[in-house]
Design a protein around this motif. Structure first.
Motif, PDB file in Angstrom:
ATOM      1  N   SER A   1      22.573  -8.011  11.576  1.00 14.12           N
ATOM      2  CA  SER A   1      22.891  -7.628  12.950  1.00 14.12           C
ATOM      3  C   SER A   1      21.969  -6.521  13.436  1.00 14.12           C
ATOM      4  O   SER A   1      21.335  -5.837  12.642  1.00 14.12           O
TER       5      SER A   1
ATOM      6  N   ALA B   1      21.971  -3.258  16.449  1.00 11.27           N
ATOM      7  CA  ALA B   1      22.768  -2.454  17.383  1.00 11.27           C
ATOM      8  C   ALA B   1      21.845  -1.447  18.061  1.00 11.27           C
ATOM      9  O   ALA B   1      20.827  -1.049  17.497  1.00 11.27           O
TER      10      ALA B   1
ATOM     11  N   SER C   1      32.493  -0.104  20.001  1.00 14.62           N
ATOM     12  CA  SER C   1      31.282  -0.353  19.227  1.00 14.62           C
ATOM     13  C   SER C   1      30.050  -0.079  20.067  1.00 14.62           C
ATOM     14  O   SER C   1      30.124   0.026  21.293  1.00 14.62           O
ATOM     15  N   LEU C   2      28.936   0.024  19.380  1.00 11.98           N
ATOM     16  CA  LEU C   2      27.652   0.037  20.074  1.00 11.98           C
ATOM     17  C   LEU C   2      27.380  -1.370  20.583  1.00 11.98           C
ATOM     18  O   LEU C   2      27.866  -2.343  19.990  1.00 11.98           O
TER      19      LEU C   2
ATOM     20  N   ALA D   1      25.830  -4.607  20.331  1.00 12.72           N
ATOM     21  CA  ALA D   1      25.286  -5.137  19.087  1.00 12.72           C
ATOM     22  C   ALA D   1      25.599  -6.615  18.959  1.00 12.72           C
ATOM     23  O   ALA D   1      26.421  -7.153  19.697  1.00 12.72           O
TER      24      ALA D   1
ATOM     25  N   LEU E   1      18.383  -7.516  19.189  1.00 16.57           N
ATOM     26  CA  LEU E   1      18.940  -6.364  19.887  1.00 16.57           C
ATOM     27  C   LEU E   1      18.780  -6.513  21.396  1.00 16.57           C
ATOM     28  O   LEU E   1      19.744  -6.352  22.145  1.00 16.57           O
TER      29      LEU E   1
ATOM     30  N   GLU F   1      21.101  -9.326  22.717  1.00 21.27           N
ATOM     31  CA  GLU F   1      22.516  -8.947  22.679  1.00 21.27           C
ATOM     32  C   GLU F   1      22.848  -7.887  23.724  1.00 21.27           C
ATOM     33  O   GLU F   1      23.871  -7.968  24.399  1.00 21.27           O
ATOM     34  N   VAL F   2      21.991  -6.876  23.850  1.00 21.62           N
ATOM     35  CA  VAL F   2      22.248  -5.824  24.844  1.00 21.62           C
ATOM     36  C   VAL F   2      22.286  -6.421  26.242  1.00 21.62           C
ATOM     37  O   VAL F   2      23.175  -6.111  27.032  1.00 21.62           O
TER      38      VAL F   2
ATOM     39  N   TYR G   1      28.430  -6.687   7.522  1.00 25.26           N
ATOM     40  CA  TYR G   1      27.253  -6.504   8.352  1.00 25.26           C
ATOM     41  C   TYR G   1      26.130  -5.808   7.591  1.00 25.26           C
ATOM     42  O   TYR G   1      26.375  -4.905   6.791  1.00 25.26           O
TER      43      TYR G   1
ATOM     44  N   VAL H   1      23.221  -3.881   9.330  1.00 19.87           N
ATOM     45  CA  VAL H   1      22.920  -3.507  10.706  1.00 19.87           C
ATOM     46  C   VAL H   1      21.654  -2.664  10.803  1.00 19.87           C
ATOM     47  O   VAL H   1      21.529  -1.641  10.128  1.00 19.87           O
TER      48      VAL H   1
ATOM     49  N   VAL I   1      19.952  -0.281  13.349  1.00 16.75           N
ATOM     50  CA  VAL I   1      20.314   0.477  14.547  1.00 16.75           C
ATOM     51  C   VAL I   1      19.043   1.061  15.164  1.00 16.75           C
ATOM     52  O   VAL I   1      18.295   1.773  14.496  1.00 16.75           O
TER      53      VAL I   1
ATOM     54  N   TYR J   1      29.519   4.523  11.382  1.00 21.40           N
ATOM     55  CA  TYR J   1      28.194   5.139  11.493  1.00 21.40           C
ATOM     56  C   TYR J   1      28.314   6.648  11.300  1.00 21.40           C
ATOM     57  O   TYR J   1      29.273   7.259  11.761  1.00 21.40           O
TER      58      TYR J   1
END
Length: 166
Positions: free
Chosen positions: A23, A25, A47-48, A50, A63, A66-67, A101, A103, A105, A140
């Protein structure tokens, strides 16, 4: 967008069993330097922005996609802030699906767009100051959100593991 064909096909084979889910984020800040979080409105914590990395997709591409789907914002990933995974990043969705996950970031810059939900994955989008951040679904570390401390990439690991190699 919801679950992709790839993950739907995988879920048909494994049911609710634990799967690894790569994933991406993003930490996205407004002009006041507050951080954007999303709430899916289904009983999950905040959540952020993501989502899962799809087959053939690079983490930064995932990213950005998704954003945009979740927030209506077009962002540019500027820096990898951290890489997370392992048992601490296991999650059980309200429908019973279990994931672990991995992730990536990223620190992101807003290029264009207007904050609005493009798909149905976000019930609420809101900026929060670091001091007023909501409780998050994934653990996180706080240092990830402190802009001035993000000089190095944060790699989540247990130093005890390294000692056990000796």
């Amino acid at each position: 967008m919801g679950m992709s064909h790839y993950y739907k096909n995988l879920r048909e084979k494994v049911g609710n069993e634990l799967i690894l889910m790569p994933s991406a984020a993003g930490i996205i800040r407004n002009e006041k330097r507050d951080i954007l979080f999303q709430n899916k409105g289904n009983g999950e914590k905040w959540s952020l922005p993501a989502g899962a990395i799809e087959v053939g997709e690079a983490p930064a591409e995932a990213l950005c996609r998704e954003v945009w789907e979740e927030t209506g914002l077009i962002v540019i990933p500027k820096k990898l802030l951290g890489v997370f995974g392992g048992e601490d990043f296991r999650y059980k969705y309200p429908n019973g699906h279990k994931v672990e996950y991995n992730v990536y970031v990223f620190d992101c810059e807003i290029k264009s767009g207007k904050l609005s939900r493009i798909d149905s994955e976000s019930a609420e989008l809101s900026y929060f100051s670091f001091e007023d951040m909501p409780e998050l679904a994934l653990p996180y570390p706080n240092s990830l959100f402190l802009q001035n401390e993000n000089k190095d990439v944060y790699f989540q690991w247990n130093e005890q593991w390294l000692k056990n190699l000796r």
